[in-house]
Scaffold this active site. Structure first.
Site, PDB file in Angstrom:
ATOM      1  N   MET A  58     -31.774  60.850  92.269  1.00 18.21           N
ATOM      2  CA  MET A  58     -32.488  59.686  92.804  1.00 18.21           C
ATOM      3  C   MET A  58     -33.938  60.078  93.078  1.00 18.21           C
ATOM      4  O   MET A  58     -34.242  61.242  93.343  1.00 18.21           O
ATOM      5  CB  MET A  58     -31.818  59.199  94.102  1.00 18.21           C
ATOM      6  CG  MET A  58     -30.563  58.393  93.841  1.00 18.21           C
ATOM      7  SD  MET A  58     -29.774  57.806  95.348  1.00 18.21           S
ATOM      8  CE  MET A  58     -30.905  56.510  95.864  1.00 18.21           C
ATOM      9  N   GLU A  84     -29.527  52.048  86.013  1.00  9.70           N
ATOM     10  CA  GLU A  84     -28.344  52.420  86.820  1.00  9.70           C
ATOM     11  C   GLU A  84     -27.077  52.400  85.961  1.00  9.70           C
ATOM     12  O   GLU A  84     -26.032  51.876  86.367  1.00  9.70           O
ATOM     13  CB  GLU A  84     -28.191  51.470  88.026  1.00  9.70           C
ATOM     14  CG  GLU A  84     -29.407  51.400  88.928  1.00  9.70           C
ATOM     15  CD  GLU A  84     -29.630  52.647  89.790  1.00  9.70           C
ATOM     16  OE1 GLU A  84     -28.818  53.591  89.712  1.00  9.70           O
ATOM     17  OE2 GLU A  84     -30.641  52.680  90.509  1.00  9.70           O
TER      18      GLU A  84
HETATM   19  P1  ADP Z   1     -35.360  56.639  90.332  1.00 11.01           P
HETATM   20  O1  ADP Z   1     -35.165  55.412  89.495  1.00 11.01           O
HETATM   21  O2  ADP Z   1     -35.208  57.917  89.553  1.00 11.01           O
HETATM   22  O3  ADP Z   1     -34.490  56.654  91.575  1.00 11.01           O
HETATM   23  P2  ADP Z   1     -37.948  55.481  90.834  1.00 11.01           P
HETATM   24  O4  ADP Z   1     -38.551  55.371  89.477  1.00 11.01           O
HETATM   25  O5  ADP Z   1     -37.397  54.244  91.457  1.00 11.01           O
HETATM   26  O6  ADP Z   1     -36.870  56.666  90.845  1.00 11.01           O
HETATM   27  O7  ADP Z   1     -39.019  56.030  91.880  1.00 11.01           O
HETATM   28  C1  ADP Z   1     -39.820  57.177  91.649  1.00 11.01           C
HETATM   29  C2  ADP Z   1     -40.908  57.187  92.728  1.00 11.01           C
HETATM   30  O8  ADP Z   1     -40.305  57.431  94.002  1.00 11.01           O
HETATM   31  C3  ADP Z   1     -41.920  58.304  92.616  1.00 11.01           C
HETATM   32  O9  ADP Z   1     -42.982  57.987  91.726  1.00 11.01           O
HETATM   33  C4  ADP Z   1     -42.433  58.444  94.040  1.00 11.01           C
HETATM   34  O10 ADP Z   1     -43.491  57.558  94.293  1.00 11.01           O
HETATM   35  C5  ADP Z   1     -41.266  57.956  94.895  1.00 11.01           C
HETATM   36  N1  ADP Z   1     -40.582  59.013  95.640  1.00 11.01           N
HETATM   37  C6  ADP Z   1     -40.003  58.851  96.856  1.00 11.01           C
HETATM   38  N2  ADP Z   1     -39.374  59.985  97.250  1.00 11.01           N
HETATM   39  C7  ADP Z   1     -39.546  60.884  96.259  1.00 11.01           C
HETATM   40  C8  ADP Z   1     -39.126  62.258  96.053  1.00 11.01           C
HETATM   41  N3  ADP Z   1     -38.373  62.909  96.940  1.00 11.01           N
HETATM   42  N4  ADP Z   1     -39.483  62.847  94.901  1.00 11.01           N
HETATM   43  C9  ADP Z   1     -40.224  62.202  93.974  1.00 11.01           C
HETATM   44  N5  ADP Z   1     -40.646  60.917  94.111  1.00 11.01           N
HETATM   45  C10 ADP Z   1     -40.315  60.270  95.237  1.00 11.01           C
HETATM   46 MG    MG Z   2     -33.835  53.792  89.685  1.00 11.79          MG
END
Ligand code: ADP
Ligand code: MG
Ligand code: ZN
Length: 210
Positions: free
Chosen positions: A31, A106
Site C-alpha cells: 500500500m 485493486e
Molecule cells: P497505492 O495505490 O500503491 O496504495 P497511491 O498511488 O494511492 O498508492 O498513493 C501513492 C502516494 O501516497 C505517494 O505518491 C505519496 O504521496 C503518498 N504516500 C503516503 N504514504 C506513503 C508512504 N509511506 N510511502 C510512499 N508514499 C506515500
Molecule cells: Mg491504490
C-alpha cells in the site's frame, strides 16, 4: 485455489479465430507505493492519444464511494474525465471495439473471473494495466495476483517509504487486531502502514508477544 485460466473449450467458444497479442502491465507492491497513481498516469496518456479507456474497480473497495482517489489525493475523474466502472466480478463484460486501455485497480479483491477476462482482453489485442497488492499484511500472496503476475508482459514492483525507518518499503503492516478467517479489512493509513521487510518483521514479532 482452483486454477482460474480458461479451459481450451471455453476459450474456443468465446474467442474468435482472430487472436491478437495484447499487452499486460501489472503494477504491484505494498500500500502507498504509487500503484493507483501509475494507473491514472496510463489513463491520462491513453486519453491524450484520444483512445477510450475502461477503468474497473471492485465493489468491495468502499473507501471513496465509487471514486478512484490516490493516497496523495489524485482523483481519476477530475484528472482524466474517466469515471470508474464499479463491478463485483468480470463474468459478463463485453468491450466496445474502440477501447484502447482497460485499467483494473485493486485487482487482488476480484475472484478468478478477472484472470479469464484479462486473457480475453489480451487475445483481442487490448492494452491492459492492472494494479494490485502482491502480498497481504500477513505476507501471503494476495488472491489472484500471482496469476495476473504470471500473465504479465511487464511487472512494475512499486515501492513505498517505510514509515518506521525511511528505507524503501515492500510490505504492508496492519495495526488492527487480526481478523478471524479473513484477509480483507478495508482501510487506509489509520490501519495500514508501508514498511521495509526488516521493520515489518520486527513489528510482526512484537505482535506475537502482545
Ligand atoms: P497505492 O495505490 O500503491 O496504495 P497511491 O498511488 O494511492 O498508492 O498513493 C501513492 C502516494 O501516497 C505517494 O505518491 C505519496 O504521496 C503518498 N504516500 C503516503 N504514504 C506513503 C508512504 N509511506 N510511502 C510512499 N508514499 C506515500
Ligand atoms: Mg491504490
Ligand atoms: Zn524500515
Amino acid at each position: 485455489m482452483r486454477f482460474p485460466l480458461m479451459s481450451n473449450e471455453e476459450r474456443n467458444n468465446r474467442v474468435s479465430s482472430n487472436v491478437n497479442t495484447g499487452h499486460l502491465t501489472v503494477y504491484t507492491g505494498p500500500m502507498f507505493s504509487g500503484k493507483t497513481e501509475a494507473l491514472i498516469s496510463d489513463v491520462r496518456r491513453t486519453s491524450l492519444a484520444r483512445r477510450k479507456v475502461l477503468f474497473f474497480s471492485p465493489e468491495v473497495d468502499t473507501r471513496h464511494q465509487g471514486k478512484i482517489i490516490s493516497h496523495q489525493g489524485q482523483d481519476l475523474e477530475n484528472q482524466t474525465g474517466i469515471r470508474p466502472v464499479i463491478i463485483k466480478d468480470f463474468d459478463d463484460i463485453t468491450l466496445p471495439p474502440s477501447v484502447g486501455l482497460i485499467a483494473i485497480d485493486e485487482a487482488q479483491f476480484f475472484g478468478p473471473d478477472v484472470v479469464s477476462a484479462v486473457e480475453l482482453f489480451l487475445q483481442s489485442g487490448r492494452r491492459v494495466s492492472v494494479a494490485g497488492l502482491d502480498l497481504d499484511s500477513k505476507g501471503a500472496p494476495f488472491g489472484v495476483m500471482p496469476f495476473l503476475l504470471g500473465l504479465a508482459d511487464e511487472v512494475v514492483k512499486c515501492k513505498a517509504v517505510c514509515m518506521d525507518c525511511g528505507e524503501p518499503a515492500t510490505r504492508t503492516y496492519c495495526h488492527a487486531p487480526p481478523l478471524v478467517n479473513s484477509t480483507v479489512l478495508i482501510g487506509s493509513s489509520e490501519i495500514y502502514q508501508a514498511m521495509c521487510l526488516k521493520c515489518w518483521f520486527e513489528n510482526r514479532q512484537m505482535d506475537d508477544f502482545r
